[in-house]
Design an enzyme around this catalytic site. Structure first.
Site, PDB file in Angstrom:
ATOM      1  N   LYS A   9     -16.884  15.420 -65.051  1.00 21.12           N
ATOM      2  CA  LYS A   9     -18.227  15.564 -65.643  1.00 21.12           C
ATOM      3  C   LYS A   9     -19.141  14.431 -65.199  1.00 21.12           C
ATOM      4  O   LYS A   9     -20.260  14.308 -65.685  1.00 21.12           O
ATOM      5  CB  LYS A   9     -18.115  15.547 -67.167  1.00 21.12           C
ATOM      6  CG  LYS A   9     -17.284  16.674 -67.756  1.00 21.12           C
ATOM      7  CD  LYS A   9     -17.216  16.500 -69.269  1.00 21.12           C
ATOM      8  CE  LYS A   9     -16.122  17.337 -69.891  1.00 21.12           C
ATOM      9  NZ  LYS A   9     -15.788  16.894 -71.246  1.00 21.12           N
ATOM     10  N   ARG A  13       6.052  11.506 -55.821  1.00 25.20           N
ATOM     11  CA  ARG A  13       6.979  10.382 -55.942  1.00 25.20           C
ATOM     12  C   ARG A  13       6.426   9.244 -56.793  1.00 25.20           C
ATOM     13  O   ARG A  13       7.059   8.786 -57.747  1.00 25.20           O
ATOM     14  CB  ARG A  13       7.334   9.814 -54.552  1.00 25.20           C
ATOM     15  CG  ARG A  13       8.410  10.551 -53.825  1.00 25.20           C
ATOM     16  CD  ARG A  13       8.141  10.494 -52.343  1.00 25.20           C
ATOM     17  NE  ARG A  13       6.950  11.291 -52.094  1.00 25.20           N
ATOM     18  CZ  ARG A  13       6.985  12.596 -51.824  1.00 25.20           C
ATOM     19  NH1 ARG A  13       8.135  13.195 -51.686  1.00 25.20           N
ATOM     20  NH2 ARG A  13       5.888  13.293 -51.658  1.00 25.20           N
ATOM     21  N   THR A  14       5.235   8.759 -56.465  1.00 26.60           N
ATOM     22  CA  THR A  14       4.728   7.553 -57.122  1.00 26.60           C
ATOM     23  C   THR A  14       4.449   7.810 -58.599  1.00 26.60           C
ATOM     24  O   THR A  14       4.806   7.001 -59.458  1.00 26.60           O
ATOM     25  CB  THR A  14       3.441   7.092 -56.400  1.00 26.60           C
ATOM     26  OG1 THR A  14       3.694   7.087 -54.998  1.00 26.60           O
ATOM     27  CG2 THR A  14       3.013   5.718 -56.859  1.00 26.60           C
ATOM     28  N   ARG A  56      -3.945   5.512 -58.957  1.00 22.79           N
ATOM     29  CA  ARG A  56      -4.097   5.973 -57.571  1.00 22.79           C
ATOM     30  C   ARG A  56      -5.521   6.481 -57.423  1.00 22.79           C
ATOM     31  O   ARG A  56      -6.015   7.235 -58.270  1.00 22.79           O
ATOM     32  CB  ARG A  56      -3.107   7.081 -57.223  1.00 22.79           C
ATOM     33  CG  ARG A  56      -3.426   7.711 -55.870  1.00 22.79           C
ATOM     34  CD  ARG A  56      -2.331   8.548 -55.341  1.00 22.79           C
ATOM     35  NE  ARG A  56      -1.200   7.732 -54.942  1.00 22.79           N
ATOM     36  CZ  ARG A  56      -0.155   8.201 -54.257  1.00 22.79           C
ATOM     37  NH1 ARG A  56      -0.117   9.458 -53.901  1.00 22.79           N
ATOM     38  NH2 ARG A  56       0.838   7.407 -53.918  1.00 22.79           N
ATOM     39  N   HIS A  68      -0.619   0.260 -50.662  1.00 22.98           N
ATOM     40  CA  HIS A  68       0.261   0.998 -51.585  1.00 22.98           C
ATOM     41  C   HIS A  68       1.426   0.024 -51.845  1.00 22.98           C
ATOM     42  O   HIS A  68       2.529   0.174 -51.297  1.00 22.98           O
ATOM     43  CB  HIS A  68       0.720   2.295 -50.907  1.00 22.98           C
ATOM     44  CG  HIS A  68       1.436   3.263 -51.800  1.00 22.98           C
ATOM     45  ND1 HIS A  68       1.863   2.955 -53.089  1.00 22.98           N
ATOM     46  CD2 HIS A  68       1.830   4.553 -51.575  1.00 22.98           C
ATOM     47  CE1 HIS A  68       2.469   4.004 -53.606  1.00 22.98           C
ATOM     48  NE2 HIS A  68       2.454   4.986 -52.716  1.00 22.98           N
TER      49      HIS A  68
HETATM   50  N1   CP Z   1       5.088   7.903 -51.031  1.00 28.50           N
HETATM   51  C1   CP Z   1       4.135   8.400 -51.828  1.00 28.50           C
HETATM   52  O1   CP Z   1       3.159   7.726 -52.178  1.00 28.50           O
HETATM   53  O2   CP Z   1       4.342   9.689 -52.198  1.00 28.50           O
HETATM   54  P1   CP Z   1       3.408  10.487 -53.238  1.00 28.50           P
HETATM   55  O3   CP Z   1       2.077  10.683 -52.587  1.00 28.50           O
HETATM   56  O4   CP Z   1       4.139  11.765 -53.532  1.00 28.50           O
HETATM   57  O5   CP Z   1       3.265   9.617 -54.462  1.00 28.50           O
END
Ligand code: CP
Length: 328
Positions: free
Chosen positions: A95, A67-68, A117, A145
């Site tokens: 590496k 999603r993100t 992320r 998040h």
């Molecule tokens: N909600 C969310 O962060 O989903 P993903 O891990 O798929 O990005």
């Protein structure tokens, strides 16, 4: 745009978006209000406006995401930015290259923003303090998040017309959840009453210090709440023995249709995904009338467009100004 306007815009959100803890109520509302006109762009036949034309954005994903990652990429493309996606497995990180060296090499190619992320809490701030590009946290360890928190707030506001005064309960694996932290900070700043409900083993010991109520039974939480945000049981960590078994978890803590029989008709069910159907949430709830789970995903694109736009110096505060600048 004059220099004074540009500087006031930078001050409006700052250089980076690392978390909701450091944002004010006004800043959060500014992002949500700016997201409103961006929703419509995704409904057009040609889903593109020239707002970020000429900007280069790197999506640096060191952990799995559907999603993100896709939502940021759509948001960037719909604003006409040039984007590059990098994952840990396909990069020189395997590496042994450090995060800062990776980012500095990307900066040497003249990028403008990094969406990251990372599995380590604090990684987004660490990077933001070391590079001049804007950094947006797409989830760092157990920390925050922020765009998930913002899209959850927007979805709640869409369906309830407000956040202030609502009773919102986060259910499930609070201990490992960056989504829980961003939700708690954002919801409290917008004046919601916030609760958590989880087995003791999945609650941080100092959770009450954040200003939230704690429910020991899911039935009590359902009876109390206007909104339930059901969190993923992080199965990859369950071998550490946080719950006896997944079946047991569903039996005692699962959000099931039977448990919702006593809930008010307008109870809203959110889940950030990915879902473990039949564990923290049953399919007939996830796909049922209370669920706004796919609305969250749709709103994610608009929220991320708003964040990218504001950090790039877009005009804050006024939805109309954003819409005008977006060419709507
Ligand atoms: N909600 C969310 O962060 O989903 P993903 O891990 O798929 O990005």
């Amino acid at each position: 745009m004059t220099a004074a306007m540009a500087s006031s815009r930078v001050l409006a959100l700052g250089k980076d978006l690392v978390g909701l803890e450091s944002l004010s109520q006004e800043q959060i509302l500014m992002i949500l209000d700016t997201a409103e006109p961006f929703k419509e762009i995704s409904e057009r036949r040609i889903k593109k406006v020239p707002v970020l034309r000429g900007k280069t954005i790197v999506n640096l994903f060191f952990e799995a995401s559907t999603r993100t990652r896709v939502s940021f990429e759509f948001a960037e493309k719909r604003l006409s930015a040039d984007t590059v996606n990098i994952s840990a497995t396909g990069s020189s990180v395997i590496k042994g290259e450090t995060l800062v060296d990776t980012a500095r090499n990307l900066e040497a190619m003249r990028i403008d923003m990094v969406v990251m992320r990372h599995g380590s809490s604090g990684a987004a701030k660490f990077l933001a303090d070391r590079i001049p590009s804007n950094v947006i946290n797409a989830g760092d360890g157990r920390h925050e998040h922020p765009t998930q928190g913002l899209l959850d707030l927007l979805t709640i506001r869409d369906h309830c017309d407000r956040v202030q005064g609502l009773k919102v309960c986060l259910v499930g694996d609070i201990l490992h959840s960056r989504v829980a932290r961003s939700n708690i900070y954002g919801l409290l700043k917008l004046g919601a009453e916030v609760a958590v409900c989880a087995p003791k083993t999945l609650l941080p010991s100092a959770i009450s210090d954040l200003g939230v109520k704690v429910f020991k039974r899911i039935e009590e939480a359902i009876e109390w709440a206007d909104v339930l945000n059901v969190l993923r049981l992080q199965l990859e960590r369950m071998e550490e023995g946080y719950v006896p078994s997944l079946r047991e978890y569903n039996r005692v803590w699962g959000v099931t249709a039977r448990r919702l029989e006593l809930a008010p008709q307008d109870l809203l069910i959110l889940h950030p995904g990915p879902m473990n159907r039949g564990v923290e949430i049953d399919s007939d709830v996830a796909d049922g009338p209370h669920s706004v789970i796919l609305n969250q995903v749709t709103n994610g694109v608009a929220v991320r467009m708003a964040v990218l736009y504001l950090l790039a110096g877009g005009q804050p505060g006024s939805a109309e100004a954003a819409k005008k600048e977006a060419g709507a």
